[in-house]
Design a protein around this motif. Sequence first.
Motif, PDB file in Angstrom:
ATOM      1  N   GLY A 185       0.788  -1.231   0.000  1.00 50.00           N
ATOM      2  CA  GLY A 185       0.000   0.000   0.000  1.00 50.00           C
ATOM      3  C   GLY A 185       0.818   1.279   0.000  1.00 50.00           C
ATOM      4  N   GLN A 186       2.145   1.181  -0.145  1.00 48.42           N
ATOM      5  CA  GLN A 186       2.975   2.392  -0.141  1.00 48.42           C
ATOM      6  C   GLN A 186       3.421   2.792  -1.546  1.00 48.42           C
ATOM      7  OE1 GLN A 186       3.502   4.368   2.270  1.00 48.42           O
ATOM      8  NE2 GLN A 186       3.046   3.206   4.121  1.00 48.42           N
ATOM      9  N   GLY A 187       2.839   2.142  -2.563  1.00 47.75           N
ATOM     10  CA  GLY A 187       3.185   2.500  -3.934  1.00 47.75           C
ATOM     11  C   GLY A 187       2.345   3.657  -4.434  1.00 47.75           C
ATOM     12  N   GLU A 188       2.152   3.710  -5.745  1.00 43.11           N
ATOM     13  CA  GLU A 188       1.368   4.801  -6.314  1.00 43.11           C
ATOM     14  C   GLU A 188      -0.094   4.704  -5.896  1.00 43.11           C
ATOM     15  OE1 GLU A 188       1.465   5.422 -10.489  1.00 43.11           O
ATOM     16  OE2 GLU A 188       3.630   5.674 -10.527  1.00 43.11           O
ATOM     17  N   ALA A 189      -0.692   5.870  -5.727  1.00 39.03           N
ATOM     18  CA  ALA A 189      -2.112   5.908  -5.407  1.00 39.03           C
ATOM     19  C   ALA A 189      -2.912   5.399  -6.599  1.00 39.03           C
ATOM     20  CB  ALA A 189      -2.524   7.325  -5.092  1.00 39.03           C
ATOM     21  N   GLY A 190      -4.022   4.747  -6.319  1.00 34.90           N
ATOM     22  CA  GLY A 190      -4.916   4.359  -7.397  1.00 34.90           C
ATOM     23  C   GLY A 190      -5.690   5.571  -7.862  1.00 34.90           C
ATOM     24  N   LEU A 191      -6.143   5.527  -9.100  1.00 34.92           N
ATOM     25  CA  LEU A 191      -6.916   6.646  -9.621  1.00 34.92           C
ATOM     26  C   LEU A 191      -8.246   6.745  -8.882  1.00 34.92           C
ATOM     27  CD1 LEU A 191      -6.482   8.653 -11.990  1.00 34.92           C
ATOM     28  CD2 LEU A 191      -7.882   7.132 -13.375  1.00 34.92           C
ATOM     29  N   ARG A 192      -8.589   7.935  -8.471  1.00 35.53           N
ATOM     30  CA  ARG A 192      -9.869   8.214  -7.808  1.00 35.53           C
ATOM     31  C   ARG A 192     -10.204   7.246  -6.675  1.00 35.53           C
ATOM     32  NH1 ARG A 192     -13.924   9.822 -12.633  1.00 35.53           N
ATOM     33  NH2 ARG A 192     -12.516  11.213 -13.707  1.00 35.53           N
ATOM     34  N   GLY A 193      -9.292   7.152  -5.773  1.00 37.70           N
ATOM     35  CA  GLY A 193      -9.597   6.431  -4.545  1.00 37.70           C
ATOM     36  C   GLY A 193      -9.415   4.924  -4.610  1.00 37.70           C
ATOM     37  N   ALA A 194      -8.961   4.377  -5.750  1.00 39.14           N
ATOM     38  CA  ALA A 194      -8.696   2.936  -5.800  1.00 39.14           C
ATOM     39  C   ALA A 194      -7.483   2.636  -4.915  1.00 39.14           C
ATOM     40  CB  ALA A 194      -8.427   2.514  -7.243  1.00 39.14           C
ATOM     41  N   PRO A 195      -7.317   1.372  -4.511  1.00 43.23           N
ATOM     42  CA  PRO A 195      -6.221   1.071  -3.586  1.00 43.23           C
ATOM     43  C   PRO A 195      -4.857   1.420  -4.181  1.00 43.23           C
ATOM     44  CG  PRO A 195      -7.649  -0.836  -3.918  1.00 43.23           C
ATOM     45  CD  PRO A 195      -8.092   0.206  -4.877  1.00 43.23           C
TER      46      PRO A 195
END
Length: 387
Positions: free
Chosen positions: A256-266
């Motif tokens: 969970g410390q990688g890139e953010a998902g688009l629009r709130g995805a994990p």
Amino acid sequence: MSQREWIEKDFYKDLGVSSDASQDDIKKAYRKLARDLHPDANPGDAAAEERFKAVSEANAILSDPAKRKEYDETRRLFASGGFGGGGFHPGAGGGFTSTNFDIGDLFGGGASDAGLGDLLGGLFNRGGAGGTARTRPRRGSDVETETTLDFRDAVQGVTVPLRLTSPAPCTSCHGSGAEPGTSPRVCPYCNGSGIVSRNQGAFGFSEPCDDCRGTGSIIDNPCGDCRGTGIQNRTRTITVRVPAGIKDGSKVRLAGQGEAGLRGAPSGDLFVTVHVRPDKVFGRDGDDLTLVLPVSYGELVLGATVSVPTLDGRVGLKIPAGTADGRVLRVRGRGVPKRGGGSGDLLVTVKVAIPQHLDDQAVDALRIFLHAEQTSGFDPREGWAGA
Ligand SMILES: [Zn+2]
Ligand SMILES: [Zn+2]
């Protein structure tokens, strides 16, 4: 031909090969069939023309290992009756750019929304007019970075701060992409599915919805800080606990410390490759630490207790009388901490240091000693094959 039949079309059967055929076998089978069925060789033969089309289509998928893999996985999922397990992972490349079918009809209310979105994302995202903008909310990418540790920190474990610049959820809109105080609304054109269907000839076609670009939602007031993407490039400092005993070149995964998902995805995961600087004193062999200990000839002959460093303080190492040069002595439990508890050993290799500057007294004493050694019957080359 029904849509189900179409999806369950057996490209392997079309080419007359088994599903575990090699790429070479597939190439050969296709070449032969293409030659036999080619319209030029079968003028006016509608059946041959149909077969020729089917064979070309099958070859387009099976000759490309990435597309073939995706086809195999899709078939396996269809065979197992659903997408529940999330076993379909788009992103391996390739895809069915030349094929379209209506999955919505096929699954009716049965398929979970998320699974369907993943599948369609995988199929549509290829050959791609739209790129990532056409996908539904999707887990962020994994991020790789690296860090270099001192030898002793790697052995004993350490917490290191890492500075990362990567896409992260927008702090203003918390990743929704909508201006704070507003929220995205469900796309009325596709009812939030991100997909629209239309019929053409025998097939139903599914396409990403144009109104919402396949995302299923519409943002009337995009967040000004992230321009509606829900993502900002941010420099973060995170602390990473590196476990004791980590080896040079190992990877640490931080979920969970990688890139953010688009629009709130994990978010994706962060992988940290750990490099370890060599140490001036210690080396490493698996869970054991190694050390070369300089000793004098006399210490080996007569025996001695010598102070040696360990990672936590010094210990007295007993060298037995008559120890051969190059012998390895073991200090138990003073090595690298093991994962399951306990530690490896410290392996001390004794190495004779030869004096370069001796005073007269020592030289005289050594001459007397060598003489006495000879008369006591010691011959260093006794039993040596070259003697
Ligand atoms: Zn924002
Ligand atoms: Zn839409």
